[in-house]
Design a protein around this motif. Structure first.
Motif, mmCIF file in Angstrom:
data_model
loop_
_atom_site.group_PDB
_atom_site.id
_atom_site.type_symbol
_atom_site.label_atom_id
_atom_site.label_comp_id
_atom_site.label_asym_id
_atom_site.label_seq_id
_atom_site.Cartn_x
_atom_site.Cartn_y
_atom_site.Cartn_z
ATOM 1 N N LEU A 52 -6.076 3.364 1.498
ATOM 2 C CA LEU A 52 -5.295 2.232 2.000
ATOM 3 C C LEU A 52 -6.047 0.921 1.789
ATOM 4 O O LEU A 52 -5.459 -0.079 1.364
ATOM 5 N N GLU A 53 -7.325 0.933 2.068
ATOM 6 C CA GLU A 53 -8.130 -0.281 1.901
ATOM 7 C C GLU A 53 -8.150 -0.713 0.437
ATOM 8 O O GLU A 53 -7.990 -1.899 0.125
ATOM 9 N N ALA A 74 0.833 -1.209 0.000
ATOM 10 C CA ALA A 74 0.000 0.000 0.000
ATOM 11 C C ALA A 74 0.865 1.255 0.000
ATOM 12 O O ALA A 74 0.602 2.198 -0.748
ATOM 13 N N PHE A 75 1.904 1.266 0.839
ATOM 14 C CA PHE A 75 2.804 2.424 0.869
ATOM 15 C C PHE A 75 3.463 2.639 -0.492
ATOM 16 O O PHE A 75 3.573 3.773 -0.968
ATOM 17 N N GLY A 131 -13.420 -3.463 -3.728
ATOM 18 C CA GLY A 131 -14.554 -3.648 -2.816
ATOM 19 C C GLY A 131 -14.368 -2.810 -1.574
ATOM 20 O O GLY A 131 -13.923 -1.702 -1.628
ATOM 21 N N GLY A 132 -14.679 -3.283 -0.459
ATOM 22 C CA GLY A 132 -14.350 -2.562 0.763
ATOM 23 C C GLY A 132 -15.528 -2.154 1.597
ATOM 24 O O GLY A 132 -15.370 -1.435 2.552
ATOM 25 N N ALA A 133 -16.724 -2.564 1.261
ATOM 26 C CA ALA A 133 -17.867 -2.190 2.083
ATOM 27 C C ALA A 133 -17.767 -2.803 3.477
ATOM 28 O O ALA A 133 -18.184 -2.205 4.447
ATOM 29 N N THR A 134 -17.159 -3.995 3.574
ATOM 30 C CA THR A 134 -17.062 -4.628 4.886
ATOM 31 C C THR A 134 -16.114 -3.881 5.799
ATOM 32 O O THR A 134 -16.368 -3.738 6.979
ATOM 33 N N GLY A 135 -15.032 -3.375 5.264
ATOM 34 C CA GLY A 135 -14.051 -2.676 6.089
ATOM 35 C C GLY A 135 -14.574 -1.363 6.618
ATOM 36 O O GLY A 135 -14.239 -0.940 7.711
ATOM 37 N N LEU A 174 -4.671 0.117 8.771
ATOM 38 C CA LEU A 174 -6.032 0.655 8.686
ATOM 39 C C LEU A 174 -6.454 1.269 10.016
ATOM 40 O O LEU A 174 -7.101 2.323 10.045
ATOM 41 N N ALA A 175 -6.089 0.614 11.114
ATOM 42 C CA ALA A 175 -6.438 1.144 12.442
ATOM 43 C C ALA A 175 -5.768 2.497 12.677
ATOM 44 O O ALA A 175 -6.399 3.419 13.210
ATOM 45 N N LEU A 176 -4.513 2.624 12.288
ATOM 46 C CA LEU A 176 -3.828 3.918 12.446
ATOM 47 C C LEU A 176 -4.522 5.006 11.637
ATOM 48 O O LEU A 176 -4.657 6.139 12.094
ATOM 49 N N SER A 177 -4.968 4.655 10.441
ATOM 50 C CA SER A 177 -5.618 5.667 9.598
ATOM 51 C C SER A 177 -7.014 6.013 10.094
ATOM 52 O O SER A 177 -7.528 7.083 9.785
#
Length: 192
Positions: free
Chosen positions: A174-175, A48-49, A182-186, A151-154
């Motif tokens: 990031l997700e 991701a970075f 996708g990403g609705a769950t996150g 993800l938690a940090l962001s």
């Protein structure tokens, strides 16, 4: 909770402790977690970075974090809000440093390290680890990886999330970089 950590997530925790030791900090902060994530190779967070162009900008990220420490941990949003009230944070920082020395507002709260011999994690750093568990559960994952920590940090409020956003690494970006379109769950996992 730690038994659910992947090898890369354990590496982040160990790396954060090492970052705190190098900085001679009494406790491990979310800033140390971010720097440890930046040191990872071959992981989802490192991917991701790289995809967001942050990997080659580590020095700039460290400078942004140091600047926030110099302001006593105030985010840019905080300084902008105070500026709207006519309070010049830069001027206050300069005056405090003139009297008490460079970095006077960046002081590390003393922990019980002298007693235990170990660096403790600050409350926000612990909250990040708990939030990573919630994100993993929300995504339906059976493990906690470095990707969940990032993800938690962001998702947390504060300077680290602000610095990530400054470099285009908000939660959604990031997700998408780590898990695809996708990403609705996150998104639902952040609320917890």
């Amino acid at each position: 909770m730690f038994e659910r950590f992947t090898e890369s997530a354990r590496g982040v925790v160990e790396g954060a402790v090492a970052q705190a030791e190098r900085a001679n900090a009494d406790s491990v902060t979310e800033e140390h977690l971010l720097l440890a994530l930046l040191d990872q190779e071959g992981t989802r967070s490192s991917f991701a970075f790289a995809s967001l162009g942050i990997t080659g900008r580590r020095a700039a990220v460290e400078a942004a974090l140091a600047d926030a420490r110099r302001r006593g941990g105030l985010s840019k949003a905080d300084t902008d809000a105070l500026s709207g009230l006519g309070i010049d944070v830069a001027e206050i920082v300069s005056k405090v440093e003139a009297v008490h020395g460079q970095g006077a507002l960046a002081g590390d709260k003393k922990s019980k390290r002298w007693w235990s011999g170990h660096r403790s994690f600050t409350r926000p750093a612990k909250d990040t680890l708990v939030k990573s568990l919630r994100i993993a559960v929300g995504r339906g994952d059976r493990h906690i990886g470095d990707e969940h920590m990032l993800l938690a940090l962001s998702a947390q409020r504060g300077v680290v999330a602000e610095v990530l956003v400054e470099y285009g690494a908000d939660y959604g970006a990031l997700e998408r970089a780590m898990f695809g379109g996708g990403g609705a769950t996150g998104a639902g996992a952040v609320a917890g």
